[in-house]
Design an enzyme around this catalytic site. Structure first.
Site, PDB file in Angstrom:
ATOM      1  N   TYR A 126       2.085 -11.238   6.035  1.00  0.00           N
ATOM      2  CA  TYR A 126       3.069 -11.137   4.960  1.00  0.00           C
ATOM      3  C   TYR A 126       4.385 -10.596   5.515  1.00  0.00           C
ATOM      4  CZ  TYR A 126       5.428 -10.201   0.619  1.00  0.00           C
ATOM      5  OH  TYR A 126       6.352 -10.209  -0.391  1.00  0.00           O
ATOM      6  N   GLN A 163       1.574 -11.391  -5.897  1.00  0.00           N
ATOM      7  CA  GLN A 163       0.938 -12.702  -6.050  1.00  0.00           C
ATOM      8  C   GLN A 163       0.617 -13.328  -4.693  1.00  0.00           C
ATOM      9  OE1 GLN A 163       3.938 -11.827  -7.133  1.00  0.00           O
ATOM     10  NE2 GLN A 163       5.479 -13.429  -6.859  1.00  0.00           N
ATOM     11  N   ASN A 188       6.940  -3.820  -0.371  1.00  0.00           N
ATOM     12  CA  ASN A 188       7.359  -2.788  -1.317  1.00  0.00           C
ATOM     13  C   ASN A 188       6.150  -2.188  -2.027  1.00  0.00           C
ATOM     14  OD1 ASN A 188       6.569  -4.768  -3.121  1.00  0.00           O
ATOM     15  ND2 ASN A 188       8.653  -5.363  -3.668  1.00  0.00           N
ATOM     16  N   GLN A 196      17.451   4.669  11.062  1.00  0.00           N
ATOM     17  CA  GLN A 196      16.200   4.687  10.309  1.00  0.00           C
ATOM     18  C   GLN A 196      16.452   4.917   8.824  1.00  0.00           C
ATOM     19  OE1 GLN A 196      14.055   3.804  12.470  1.00  0.00           O
ATOM     20  NE2 GLN A 196      12.464   3.466  10.959  1.00  0.00           N
ATOM     21  N   HIS A 236      16.997   1.906   6.233  1.00  0.00           N
ATOM     22  CA  HIS A 236      15.912   1.011   5.833  1.00  0.00           C
ATOM     23  C   HIS A 236      15.624   1.066   4.337  1.00  0.00           C
ATOM     24  CE1 HIS A 236      14.173  -1.061   9.242  1.00  0.00           C
ATOM     25  NE2 HIS A 236      14.248   0.035   9.981  1.00  0.00           N
ATOM     26  N   GLU A 276       6.259   8.658  12.393  1.00  0.00           N
ATOM     27  CA  GLU A 276       6.118   7.245  12.744  1.00  0.00           C
ATOM     28  C   GLU A 276       6.858   6.968  14.056  1.00  0.00           C
ATOM     29  OE1 GLU A 276       7.239   2.871  10.829  1.00  0.00           O
ATOM     30  OE2 GLU A 276       8.230   4.688  10.121  1.00  0.00           O
ATOM     31  N   HIS A 277       8.113   7.403  14.137  1.00  0.00           N
ATOM     32  CA  HIS A 277       8.917   7.274  15.349  1.00  0.00           C
ATOM     33  C   HIS A 277       9.288   8.672  15.836  1.00  0.00           C
ATOM     34  CE1 HIS A 277       9.851   3.666  12.843  1.00  0.00           C
ATOM     35  NE2 HIS A 277       9.656   3.036  13.983  1.00  0.00           N
ATOM     36  N   ASP A 330      12.034  -1.589  17.324  1.00  0.00           N
ATOM     37  CA  ASP A 330      12.006  -2.429  16.124  1.00  0.00           C
ATOM     38  C   ASP A 330      12.044  -3.904  16.470  1.00  0.00           C
ATOM     39  OD1 ASP A 330      11.750  -0.491  14.220  1.00  0.00           O
ATOM     40  OD2 ASP A 330      13.851  -0.484  13.605  1.00  0.00           O
ATOM     41  N   GLU A 358     -37.320  11.181  11.426  1.00  0.00           N
ATOM     42  CA  GLU A 358     -36.532  10.919  10.222  1.00  0.00           C
ATOM     43  C   GLU A 358     -37.395  10.461   9.050  1.00  0.00           C
ATOM     44  OE1 GLU A 358     -33.405   8.216  11.211  1.00  0.00           O
ATOM     45  OE2 GLU A 358     -32.298   9.710  12.369  1.00  0.00           O
ATOM     46  N   HIS A 405     -39.823   1.899  10.595  1.00  0.00           N
ATOM     47  CA  HIS A 405     -39.084   1.771  11.854  1.00  0.00           C
ATOM     48  C   HIS A 405     -40.046   1.987  13.031  1.00  0.00           C
ATOM     49  CE1 HIS A 405     -35.484   1.941   9.417  1.00  0.00           C
ATOM     50  NE2 HIS A 405     -34.706   1.856  10.486  1.00  0.00           N
TER      51      HIS A 405
END
Length: 461
Positions: A127, A189, A212, A260, A263, A327-328, A361, A415, A420
């Site tokens: 996406y 969608q 988003n 940054q 954005h 993140e950075h 980036d 166990e 088993h």
């Protein structure tokens, strides 16, 4: 830009300084996203047409990009733009091809052979948003590792622009990365279509890419649906932290913070430094440089959470960086490479004054899909490994069964799982019977041979 003294803050104050902007999915968004997903599941392509008209203000009878549209997209770009995309793709591929997982085989003990094999995810959905700015760079960051992993089905979705066409740079980047199946569908969608499939859009196994709040909510919903699709990292607002000493240039640091901050209104840009004069110089430069930039409306909001934190020494600065898990993370300090060993939690690190975050980036080679909101404490950035799955394989010989079987039985009984234990015990019993039969056969042959020998002896006598 506020300048704060770390030492003078109490613990609640320090938490407040490092608090990220509020990012949450309000109930209204979640409710509408669920409605969109339900409608796409029920009505497929018909729902996609309706939502595209409603949200993107364009009616598309068919959302699939045609060969003619791919050709027109490429012709809309200059030779320099295409060359820049090609160079970025080359560098991203160079870095990511080293991430390809290696299968291995090991004999953990005699007769017990274990191995791990990798397989590409069969179908992936990529996406690429197209909101305030088209993101051909995101196409590269998603499509290159998907191709290297060998995913046989790679489908890209991106919202249409006015006029019903996709962004030409996005389409050209897709073509250069070997993707020829692109749909002009965006938002929740698109995520629903990829997760559940429609008559025109195939269902995928995993969805990648930022978006988003609507896209983030949709990814969360489809990932929890047994019939849906897995998703990559949850994407929150972007963030950068710059650790700098008095050797840093205020002009560079301010430029990185602004890069940054442009954005998103919720983006966060932080400076941590042991130099008050540097912090003051950066604050002045932020004010000067922002006046020349085009996305001032966004900057006016995002810079509200931009702060400079003054610390007594760099050791404290790195403690803060690891606590925040950005993140950075940019290190504009003397001997930045030496300080890298002090970094434990960051999505991507930029060493020295010349490594602008912009390179990460777009074109240095590393991936720009990174953990946000502190997720760098436990997760890394997107890689080829996210597009493959591993399978473990084991094989035992009769000797391996004999040697390891009693251990397995003991642990199973420990166990309380007697079925088993039973599955191993029966194999050991069958193996024991087979061994007994094999041992008996030579003995009988030996007995027969002895009789022959005795008869021969008797004849000679």
């Amino acid at each position: 830009m506020r300048i704060l003294d770390w030492i003078s803050l109490d613990e609640p104050g320090r938490r407040d300084v490092l608090r990220r902007p509020e990012f949450h999915l309000n109930p209204h968004v979640q409710r509408l996203v669920r409605e969109v997903i339900a409608r796409v599941k029920a009505d497929g392509d018909s729902a996609l047409r309706d939502f595209t008209e409603r949200f993107d203000h364009v009616w598309l009878e068919s959302s699939q990009v045609t060969p003619a549209e791919f050709t027109a997209a490429r012709s809309a770009l200059t030779a320099a733009q295409i060359a820049a995309l090609e160079r970025a793709i080359e560098n991203v591929q160079c870095f990511h091809e080293l991430q390809l997982p290696k299968s291995f085989v090991v004999e953990t003990e005699t007769g017990v052979r274990c191995q791990e094999v990798t397989r590409p995810i069969g179908a992936v959905g990529l996406y690429v948003p197209a909101g305030s700015a088209p993101l051909p760079s995101t196409v590269i960051m998603l499509a290159v590792p998907a191709r290297l992993a060998g995913c046989p089905t790679r489908i890209l979705c991106t919202p249409p622009r006015a006029g019903g066409v996709a962004d030409p740079a996005v389409l050209t980047a897709a073509t250069l990365c070997g993707i020829d199946t692109v749909f002009k569908v965006g938002g929740a969608q698109a995520i629903a279509a990829l997760a559940f499939g429609t008559a025109s859009i195939p269902k995928v196994d995993k969805i990648f890419g930022p978006g988003n709040a609507w896209v983030a909510a949709a990814k969360a919903v489809v990932a929890l649906d047994p019939e849906g699709a897995a998703c990559d990292l949850p994407a929150g607002p972007t963030e950068v932290m710059v650790v700098a000493d008095d050797s840093a240039l205020p002009e560079f640091v301010a430029a990185d913070l602004l890069a940054q901050a442009e954005h998103d209104c919720l983006a966060q840009a932080l400076l941590v430094t042991d130099s008050l004069p540097l912090a003051q110089g950066v604050a002045r430069q932020v004010d000067v440089q922002r006046r020349t930039l085009s996305r001032n409306t966004i900057l006016a909001e995002s810079l509200a959470s931009c702060r400079a934190i003054v610390v007594p020494d760099l050791e404290t600065a790195f403690e803060i960086a690891n606590r925040y898990a950005p993140e950075h993370l940019m290190l504009q300090v003397r001997e930045s490479t030496r300080w890298l060993s002090e970094v434990h939690t960051a999505g991507s690190v930029f060493l020295g004054p010349w490594a602008a975050e912009t390179f990460g980036d777009y074109c240095s080679g590393t991936n720009h899909v990174l953990p946000t909101f502190g997720a760098a404490r436990h997760s890394g950035g997107l890689s080829v490994r996210d597009f493959v799955r591993t399978m473990s394989v084991q094989e035992l010989t009769p000797e391996g069964l004999t040697r390891l079987g009693p251990t397995a039985i003991t642990l199973a009984r420990l166990e309380g799982l007697d079925a088993h234990a039973n599955s191993v015990a029966r194999r050991l019993a069958a193996l024991g019977a087979a061994v007994a039969d094999n041992l008996a056969a030579p003995d009988q042959a030996g007995d027969q041979l002895s009789e022959v020998d005795r008869s021969r002896t008797g004849a000679r006598s």
